[in-house]
Design an enzyme around this catalytic site. Structure first.
Site, PDB file in Angstrom:
ATOM      1  N   ASP A  83      -0.790  -2.969  15.917  1.00 20.87           N
ATOM      2  CA  ASP A  83      -0.730  -1.683  15.221  1.00 20.87           C
ATOM      3  C   ASP A  83      -0.547  -1.925  13.714  1.00 20.87           C
ATOM      4  OD1 ASP A  83      -0.565   1.100  15.166  1.00 20.87           O
ATOM      5  OD2 ASP A  83       1.618   1.101  15.369  1.00 20.87           O
ATOM      6  N   ALA A 212       1.672  10.763  16.151  1.00 20.71           N
ATOM      7  CA  ALA A 212       1.477  11.879  17.073  1.00 20.71           C
ATOM      8  C   ALA A 212       2.689  12.164  17.964  1.00 20.71           C
ATOM      9  CB  ALA A 212       0.250  11.602  17.943  1.00 20.71           C
ATOM     10  N   ASN A 254      -1.397   7.750  19.146  1.00 21.23           N
ATOM     11  CA  ASN A 254      -0.320   6.777  18.880  1.00 21.23           C
ATOM     12  C   ASN A 254       1.070   7.413  18.933  1.00 21.23           C
ATOM     13  OD1 ASN A 254      -2.523   5.182  18.207  1.00 21.23           O
ATOM     14  ND2 ASN A 254      -1.405   4.160  16.566  1.00 21.23           N
TER      15      ASN A 254
HETATM   16  O1  G3H Z   1       3.131   3.163  13.203  1.00 16.58           O
HETATM   17  C1  G3H Z   1       3.748   2.172  13.536  1.00 16.58           C
HETATM   18  C2  G3H Z   1       5.027   2.037  14.198  1.00 16.58           C
HETATM   19  O2  G3H Z   1       5.797   3.184  14.299  1.00 16.58           O
HETATM   20  C3  G3H Z   1       5.673   0.784  13.707  1.00 16.58           C
HETATM   21  O3  G3H Z   1       6.901   0.872  13.144  1.00 16.58           O
HETATM   22  O4  G3H Z   1       6.977  -1.254  11.761  1.00 16.58           O
HETATM   23  O5  G3H Z   1       9.060   0.028  12.394  1.00 16.58           O
HETATM   24  O6  G3H Z   1       7.797  -1.256  14.123  1.00 16.58           O
HETATM   25  P1  G3H Z   1       7.744  -0.487  12.829  1.00 16.58           P
HETATM   26  P1  13P Z   2       4.926   8.366  15.491  1.00 18.09           P
HETATM   27  O1  13P Z   2       5.883   7.944  14.415  1.00 18.09           O
HETATM   28  O2  13P Z   2       4.582   9.811  15.368  1.00 18.09           O
HETATM   29  O3  13P Z   2       5.393   8.014  16.852  1.00 18.09           O
HETATM   30  O4  13P Z   2       3.558   7.573  15.247  1.00 18.09           O
HETATM   31  C1  13P Z   2       3.429   6.258  15.693  1.00 18.09           C
HETATM   32  C2  13P Z   2       2.191   5.595  15.187  1.00 18.09           C
HETATM   33  O5  13P Z   2       1.293   6.172  14.610  1.00 18.09           O
HETATM   34  C3  13P Z   2       2.080   4.162  15.453  1.00 18.09           C
HETATM   35  O6  13P Z   2       0.949   3.609  14.865  1.00 18.09           O
HETATM   36 ZN    ZN Z   3       0.426   4.615  12.985  1.00 18.63          ZN
END
Ligand code: G3H
Ligand code: 13P
Ligand code: ZN
Length: 309
Positions: A83, A212, A254
């Site tokens: 991601d 989302a 997501n």
């Molecule tokens: O959109 C991405 C996730 O919410 C990742 O968040 O870098 O804190 O793991 P993080």
């Molecule tokens: P949310 O913060 O809305 O759960 O989105 C997560 C996301 O886009 C991860 O790539």
């Molecule tokens: Zn994202």
């Protein structure tokens, strides 16, 4: 475009577009969160993208692919996805580790630089049969490695050119969602007009919605009741997500924040109600069950991906 013998992501996206469902892409950062997600998939016969951010990859290290492989043995209809890969090296690392899919997020770069970077990642990933998601436009919100103060909606004309020039397999669009637990201060809307314009220029092309999470009041109230402080949190209403999935070409949704909220609320409650408890299996196991229930609800009422394996 990539092809493989087994049902790959592209096959699932085609099926999703035809049958009006989306694949959930749920982030995990430890064994319990992944187990909760997989138990929900098993209970509903739903395929799922299991997503890992760069910071989650750093946190779990080699356990990332070990956990994903163990999960796939249990339930094979899972796709391991990077991601928000921010540069070529992290995407290459994920491809080399055996991920099924990577996201190259060049959305904060100038347009031509985003194209050049996405092209480079596609060339490498496709040579190894790995799927690539790109992003155009910018979401508001803050995560460890994903930060933006302003949102810029995706420009439909640019989206078409971006797809043609990069050879990317799917595209994340910015239509008003945002990352994190504080998505709206005013009216809760999404720019379905922009989405429709993108779709008319790119018929049947797989589109992705980030940011989302629904941030249901019940999740927030529970965290606040047991010592947390998340006032003013707000998410995307489920009816808007349903419209995106059933009436548009959004085939990947997501979700990370909701999973974090579910786990945190449950752990807080168990510890608050059982002050003598110090066995991590009791509170993390209970959090895992909570994630399972939340993901079952998402599969049935947001992704509509039940019975689609
Ligand atoms: O959109 C991405 C996730 O919410 C990742 O968040 O870098 O804190 O793991 P993080
Ligand atoms: P949310 O913060 O809305 O759960 O989105 C997560 C996301 O886009 C991860 O790539
Ligand atoms: Zn994202």
């Amino acid at each position: 475009m990539i092809r493989r013998d087994k049902m790959n992501l592209l096959d699932y996206y085609k099926k999703a577009m035809k049958n009006n469902f989306a694949l959930g892409a749920i982030n995990f950062c430890n064994m319990e969160s992944l187990q909760g997600i997989i138990e929900a998939c098993k209970a509903t016969s739903s395929p799922m993208i299991i997503a890992v951010s760069e910071s989650a990859l750093n946190y779990m290290g080699n356990f990332t692919t070990a956990l994903a492989s163990a999960g796939k043995k249990d339930f094979p209809h899972l796709f391991l996805h990077l991601d928000h890969g921010k540069n070529f090296d992290i995407c290459k690392k994920a491809v080399d580790m055996g991920f099924d899919s990577v996201m190259i997020d060049g959305s904060s770069l100038p347009y031509e630089e985003n194209i050049a970077l996405t092209q480079k990642v596609c060339e490498y990933a496709h040579s190894k049969n790995v799927f690539v998601e790109g992003e155009l436009g910018q979401l508001q919100g803050i995560e460890d490695n994903v930060q933006s103060d302003k949102s810029h909606y995706t420009c439909p004309m640019q989206a078409k050119e971006f797809i043609l020039r990069t050879n990317v397999d799917s595209l994340a669009v910015a239509i008003g969602t945002s990352h994190g637990a504080y998505k709206y201060s005013g009216e809760k809307t999404l720019r379905f007009d922009i989405l429709s314009e993108i779709e008319s220029l790119l018929p049947s092309f797989p589109l992705v919605l980030h940011g989302a999470s629904s941030v249901d009041t019940s999740l927030i109230e529970r965290i606040n009741k047991y010592g947390g402080d998340l006032s003013k949190a707000s998410g995307i209403p489920k009816n808007l997500l349903e419209k995106a999935v059933k009436e548009h070409n959004i085939v990947k949704i997501n979700t990370d924040t909701d999973i974090r909220l579910a786990m945190t609320g449950q752990v807080r409650q168990v510890l608050a109600e059982n002050p003598k408890e110090f066995d991590p299996r009791k509170y993390l196991g209970s959090g895992r069950e909570q994630i399972k229930n939340l993901v079952i609800d998402k599969i049935n009422n947001v992704f509509f991906s039940n019975n689609q394996i």
